[in-house]
Design a protein around this motif. Structure first.
Motif, PDB file in Angstrom:
ATOM      1  N   PRO A 127     -41.897  47.212  10.970  1.00  0.00           N
ATOM      2  CA  PRO A 127     -41.469  45.957  10.345  1.00  0.00           C
ATOM      3  C   PRO A 127     -41.389  44.796  11.323  1.00  0.00           C
ATOM      4  CG  PRO A 127     -39.601  47.414  10.631  1.00  0.00           C
ATOM      5  CD  PRO A 127     -40.807  48.222  10.996  1.00  0.00           C
ATOM      6  N   ASN A 128     -41.183  45.111  12.592  1.00  0.00           N
ATOM      7  CA  ASN A 128     -41.071  44.095  13.639  1.00  0.00           C
ATOM      8  C   ASN A 128     -42.129  44.347  14.723  1.00  0.00           C
ATOM      9  OD1 ASN A 128     -38.836  42.916  12.421  1.00  0.00           O
ATOM     10  ND2 ASN A 128     -37.399  44.213  13.523  1.00  0.00           N
ATOM     11  N   PRO A 129     -42.464  43.307  15.494  1.00  0.00           N
ATOM     12  CA  PRO A 129     -41.896  41.962  15.455  1.00  0.00           C
ATOM     13  C   PRO A 129     -42.480  41.098  14.347  1.00  0.00           C
ATOM     14  CG  PRO A 129     -43.529  42.095  17.195  1.00  0.00           C
ATOM     15  CD  PRO A 129     -43.387  43.481  16.630  1.00  0.00           C
ATOM     16  N   THR A 130     -41.617  40.257  13.787  1.00  0.00           N
ATOM     17  CA  THR A 130     -42.083  39.193  12.916  1.00  0.00           C
ATOM     18  C   THR A 130     -42.981  38.274  13.730  1.00  0.00           C
ATOM     19  OG1 THR A 130     -40.162  39.245  11.471  1.00  0.00           O
ATOM     20  CG2 THR A 130     -41.313  37.147  11.648  1.00  0.00           C
ATOM     21  N   LEU A 131     -44.042  37.776  13.107  1.00  0.00           N
ATOM     22  CA  LEU A 131     -45.011  36.956  13.829  1.00  0.00           C
ATOM     23  C   LEU A 131     -45.007  35.527  13.293  1.00  0.00           C
ATOM     24  CD1 LEU A 131     -47.239  37.260  16.023  1.00  0.00           C
ATOM     25  CD2 LEU A 131     -48.864  37.532  14.147  1.00  0.00           C
ATOM     26  N   TRP A 132     -44.856  34.572  14.202  1.00  0.00           N
ATOM     27  CA  TRP A 132     -45.020  33.155  13.879  1.00  0.00           C
ATOM     28  C   TRP A 132     -46.304  32.689  14.566  1.00  0.00           C
ATOM     29  CZ3 TRP A 132     -40.330  35.316  15.016  1.00  0.00           C
ATOM     30  CH2 TRP A 132     -39.325  35.185  14.027  1.00  0.00           C
ATOM     31  N   LEU A 133     -47.253  32.240  13.804  1.00  0.00           N
ATOM     32  CA  LEU A 133     -48.523  31.774  14.354  1.00  0.00           C
ATOM     33  C   LEU A 133     -48.526  30.246  14.286  1.00  0.00           C
ATOM     34  CD1 LEU A 133     -51.118  32.956  15.534  1.00  0.00           C
ATOM     35  CD2 LEU A 133     -52.127  32.836  13.248  1.00  0.00           C
ATOM     36  N   GLN A 134     -48.688  29.601  15.454  1.00  0.00           N
ATOM     37  CA  GLN A 134     -48.476  28.153  15.529  1.00  0.00           C
ATOM     38  C   GLN A 134     -49.755  27.385  15.832  1.00  0.00           C
ATOM     39  OE1 GLN A 134     -44.813  26.153  17.164  1.00  0.00           O
ATOM     40  NE2 GLN A 134     -46.177  25.806  18.889  1.00  0.00           N
ATOM     41  N   PHE A 135     -49.956  26.331  15.057  1.00  0.00           N
ATOM     42  CA  PHE A 135     -51.032  25.360  15.234  1.00  0.00           C
ATOM     43  C   PHE A 135     -50.366  24.057  15.661  1.00  0.00           C
ATOM     44  CE2 PHE A 135     -53.864  22.030  13.734  1.00  0.00           C
ATOM     45  CZ  PHE A 135     -55.151  22.550  13.852  1.00  0.00           C
ATOM     46  N   SER A 136     -50.935  23.349  16.613  1.00  0.00           N
ATOM     47  CA  SER A 136     -50.320  22.112  17.078  1.00  0.00           C
ATOM     48  C   SER A 136     -51.160  20.912  16.676  1.00  0.00           C
ATOM     49  CB  SER A 136     -50.160  22.137  18.604  1.00  0.00           C
ATOM     50  OG  SER A 136     -49.575  20.937  19.055  1.00  0.00           O
ATOM     51  N   GLU A 137     -50.634  20.120  15.739  1.00  0.00           N
ATOM     52  CA  GLU A 137     -51.334  18.892  15.393  1.00  0.00           C
ATOM     53  C   GLU A 137     -51.069  17.870  16.492  1.00  0.00           C
ATOM     54  OE1 GLU A 137     -49.921  17.060  11.796  1.00  0.00           O
ATOM     55  OE2 GLU A 137     -47.906  17.863  12.042  1.00  0.00           O
ATOM     56  N   GLY A 138     -52.090  17.163  16.862  1.00  0.00           N
ATOM     57  CA  GLY A 138     -51.995  16.269  18.001  1.00  0.00           C
ATOM     58  C   GLY A 138     -52.768  16.820  19.175  1.00  0.00           C
ATOM     59  N   LEU A 139     -52.836  18.148  19.266  1.00  0.00           N
ATOM     60  CA  LEU A 139     -53.715  18.796  20.239  1.00  0.00           C
ATOM     61  C   LEU A 139     -54.999  19.244  19.549  1.00  0.00           C
ATOM     62  CD1 LEU A 139     -51.297  20.989  22.399  1.00  0.00           C
ATOM     63  CD2 LEU A 139     -52.456  18.884  23.062  1.00  0.00           C
ATOM     64  N   LEU A 164     -46.913  31.004   9.097  1.00  0.00           N
ATOM     65  CA  LEU A 164     -47.789  30.048   9.758  1.00  0.00           C
ATOM     66  C   LEU A 164     -46.982  28.776  10.012  1.00  0.00           C
ATOM     67  CD1 LEU A 164     -51.102  30.383   7.701  1.00  0.00           C
ATOM     68  CD2 LEU A 164     -50.523  31.477   9.877  1.00  0.00           C
ATOM     69  N   MET A 165     -47.160  28.185  11.195  1.00  0.00           N
ATOM     70  CA  MET A 165     -46.391  27.010  11.577  1.00  0.00           C
ATOM     71  C   MET A 165     -47.337  25.915  12.069  1.00  0.00           C
ATOM     72  SD  MET A 165     -43.576  29.035  13.908  1.00  0.00           S
ATOM     73  CE  MET A 165     -42.705  27.570  14.373  1.00  0.00           C
ATOM     74  N   LYS A 166     -46.947  24.671  11.816  1.00  0.00           N
ATOM     75  CA  LYS A 166     -47.685  23.539  12.373  1.00  0.00           C
ATOM     76  C   LYS A 166     -46.670  22.616  13.027  1.00  0.00           C
ATOM     77  CE  LYS A 166     -49.687  20.558   9.588  1.00  0.00           C
ATOM     78  NZ  LYS A 166     -50.680  19.865   8.715  1.00  0.00           N
ATOM     79  N   SER A 167     -46.808  22.429  14.327  1.00  0.00           N
ATOM     80  CA  SER A 167     -45.835  21.629  15.070  1.00  0.00           C
ATOM     81  C   SER A 167     -46.477  20.334  15.558  1.00  0.00           C
ATOM     82  CB  SER A 167     -45.310  22.413  16.275  1.00  0.00           C
ATOM     83  OG  SER A 167     -46.359  22.651  17.201  1.00  0.00           O
ATOM     84  N   ASP A 260     -33.414  14.694  19.358  1.00  0.00           N
ATOM     85  CA  ASP A 260     -32.607  15.635  18.594  1.00  0.00           C
ATOM     86  C   ASP A 260     -32.715  17.031  19.187  1.00  0.00           C
ATOM     87  OD1 ASP A 260     -35.215  16.114  17.918  1.00  0.00           O
ATOM     88  OD2 ASP A 260     -34.929  15.990  15.754  1.00  0.00           O
ATOM     89  N   GLY A 261     -33.530  17.182  20.224  1.00  0.00           N
ATOM     90  CA  GLY A 261     -33.627  18.460  20.916  1.00  0.00           C
ATOM     91  C   GLY A 261     -34.275  19.558  20.115  1.00  0.00           C
ATOM     92  N   LYS A 262     -35.091  19.202  19.110  1.00  0.00           N
ATOM     93  CA  LYS A 262     -35.685  20.221  18.252  1.00  0.00           C
ATOM     94  C   LYS A 262     -37.203  20.114  18.248  1.00  0.00           C
ATOM     95  CE  LYS A 262     -31.746  20.354  15.074  1.00  0.00           C
ATOM     96  NZ  LYS A 262     -31.293  20.135  13.683  1.00  0.00           N
ATOM     97  N   PHE A 263     -37.849  21.264  18.059  1.00  0.00           N
ATOM     98  CA  PHE A 263     -39.287  21.272  17.856  1.00  0.00           C
ATOM     99  C   PHE A 263     -39.562  20.792  16.434  1.00  0.00           C
ATOM    100  CE2 PHE A 263     -38.515  24.461  21.114  1.00  0.00           C
ATOM    101  CZ  PHE A 263     -39.448  24.109  22.073  1.00  0.00           C
ATOM    102  N   ARG A 264     -40.450  19.838  16.297  1.00  0.00           N
ATOM    103  CA  ARG A 264     -40.708  19.266  14.975  1.00  0.00           C
ATOM    104  C   ARG A 264     -41.803  20.057  14.275  1.00  0.00           C
ATOM    105  NH1 ARG A 264     -39.658  14.742  18.361  1.00  0.00           N
ATOM    106  NH2 ARG A 264     -41.825  14.610  19.011  1.00  0.00           N
ATOM    107  N   LEU A 265     -41.493  20.540  13.085  1.00  0.00           N
ATOM    108  CA  LEU A 265     -42.424  21.352  12.318  1.00  0.00           C
ATOM    109  C   LEU A 265     -42.795  20.649  11.023  1.00  0.00           C
ATOM    110  CD1 LEU A 265     -40.749  24.856  12.705  1.00  0.00           C
ATOM    111  CD2 LEU A 265     -42.608  23.910  14.070  1.00  0.00           C
ATOM    112  N   SER A 266     -44.050  20.838  10.604  1.00  0.00           N
ATOM    113  CA  SER A 266     -44.506  20.306   9.328  1.00  0.00           C
ATOM    114  C   SER A 266     -44.487  21.423   8.297  1.00  0.00           C
ATOM    115  CB  SER A 266     -45.932  19.755   9.458  1.00  0.00           C
ATOM    116  OG  SER A 266     -45.990  18.735  10.427  1.00  0.00           O
ATOM    117  N   LYS A 267     -44.034  21.114   7.092  1.00  0.00           N
ATOM    118  CA  LYS A 267     -44.007  22.120   6.025  1.00  0.00           C
ATOM    119  C   LYS A 267     -45.426  22.359   5.526  1.00  0.00           C
ATOM    120  CE  LYS A 267     -41.907  23.275   1.574  1.00  0.00           C
ATOM    121  NZ  LYS A 267     -41.721  24.669   1.989  1.00  0.00           N
TER     122      LYS A 267
END
Length: 300
Positions: A127-139, A164-167, A260-267
């Motif tokens: 069941p683990n590890p949970t996977l977060w796959l990240q795409f970076s807009e701007g790069l 899936l994540m887009k930061s 704000d000290g946070k990574f900005r993510l797009s929904k």
């Protein structure tokens, strides 16, 4: 980081154990991140470190990786160690884009390594590890995002809480201009000094995950306990600058465009997110990132 000048290395296992042992006494320590600004998979003792955390604390274990050097054998070790979560930075859906961003890495090797990891996790029915796959807009160009999401969404698994994540970009304390506007000093807020302690591989403590060069040092766990540093005068002075609206008095904070000290993510549209693949019984199987976090960042 191209601009990083400090020495890199792997945290000594005995020092790592001592940090975990101390932090295991505090319920506030909800996460231990076993990565810094390098590639955690280079640390051959990474599975041992994860296993030690899982055996001696309640903390959620997590790494960020390019996954480029993942092998079948290492995937088996890492999954068996009990790692809870893993974020993979995979910027772009073409060879030219990927290799222009992830320099010195090969696109085909990375795709193969990710496929290997997913296959091993399925074979082990883990069941683990949970996977977060990240795409970076701007790069990576936005034009590649949908093909990227449609390539990987069906291979991830909602039963494991894969996502899936887009930061968007931040400027790494002023080292990488992004064009983002800076807020006025009075309108800046940051949660890192109050919930996170970043311990570099050599024991030095920095208060910020964006301080890639370790320019602001508030202590050293080789000479003090984590508790002594966290509650010490230097850390409190750092926090007071934020409490009283004086963050511009701290060079790394003044230069930062993420006040704000946070990574900005797009929904992302739900249709692009992973679905159940039927490998595990339906229902929530894996841990998710806690909403309240305290991090310890290890080797880099």
């Amino acid at each position: 980081m191209d601009q990083m000048q400090r020495a890199t290395g792997f945290m000594d296992f005995a020092l790592f154990q001592r940090i975990v042992d101390e932090c295991s006494h505090y319920r506030q320590v909800e996460e231990i991140h076993l990565h810094g600004f390098g590639e955690p998979l280079l640390d051959k003792r990474l599975p041992d470190k994860v296993r030690y955390v899982k055996e001696h604390s309640r903390a959620f274990t997590y790494i960020v990786t390019t996954i480029n050097i993942m092998t079948e054998a290492f995937a088996q070790e890492l999954i068996a160690s009990g790692l809870d979560g893993m974020k993979v930075s995979l910027y772009g859906d073409t060879k030219d884009t990927y290799e222009s961003i992830h320099r010195r890495l090969k696109f085909e090797k990375t795709l193969a390594a990710l496929e290997i990891f997913l296959a091993v996790r399925d074979r082990m029915k883990a069941p683990n590890p949970t996977l977060w796959l990240q795409f970076s807009e701007g790069l990576a160009p936005q034009a590649e995002f949908e093909s990227w999401a449609r390539r990987w969404g069906p291979k991830l698994d909602s039963d494991r809480n894969d996502t899936l994540m887009k930061s968007t970009l931040h400027n790494w304390c002023g080292s990488t201009p992004t064009g983002a506007s800076h807020r006025s000093e009075a309108n800046r807020h940051c949660h890192w000094p109050f919930c996170d302690i970043q311990i570099l591989w050599d024991g030095r403590v920095s208060p910020c995950v964006f301080d890639y060069d370790g320019t602001t040092t508030l202590g050293n766990v080789g000479q003090q306990t984590v508790q002594e540093i966290w509650t010490g005068k230097k850390y409190e002075q750092f926090r007071d600058a934020w409490r009283h609206g004086r963050s511009f008095s701290i060079p790394i904070c003044k230069a930062c465009d993420a006040p704000d000290g946070k990574f900005r993510l797009s929904k992302l549209p739900d249709e692009l997110q992973p679905k159940s693949r039927g490998v595990l019984p339906r229902g929530p199987q894996s841990s998710t990132l806690p909403t309240k976090t305290t991090h310890i960042r290890g080797a880099d």
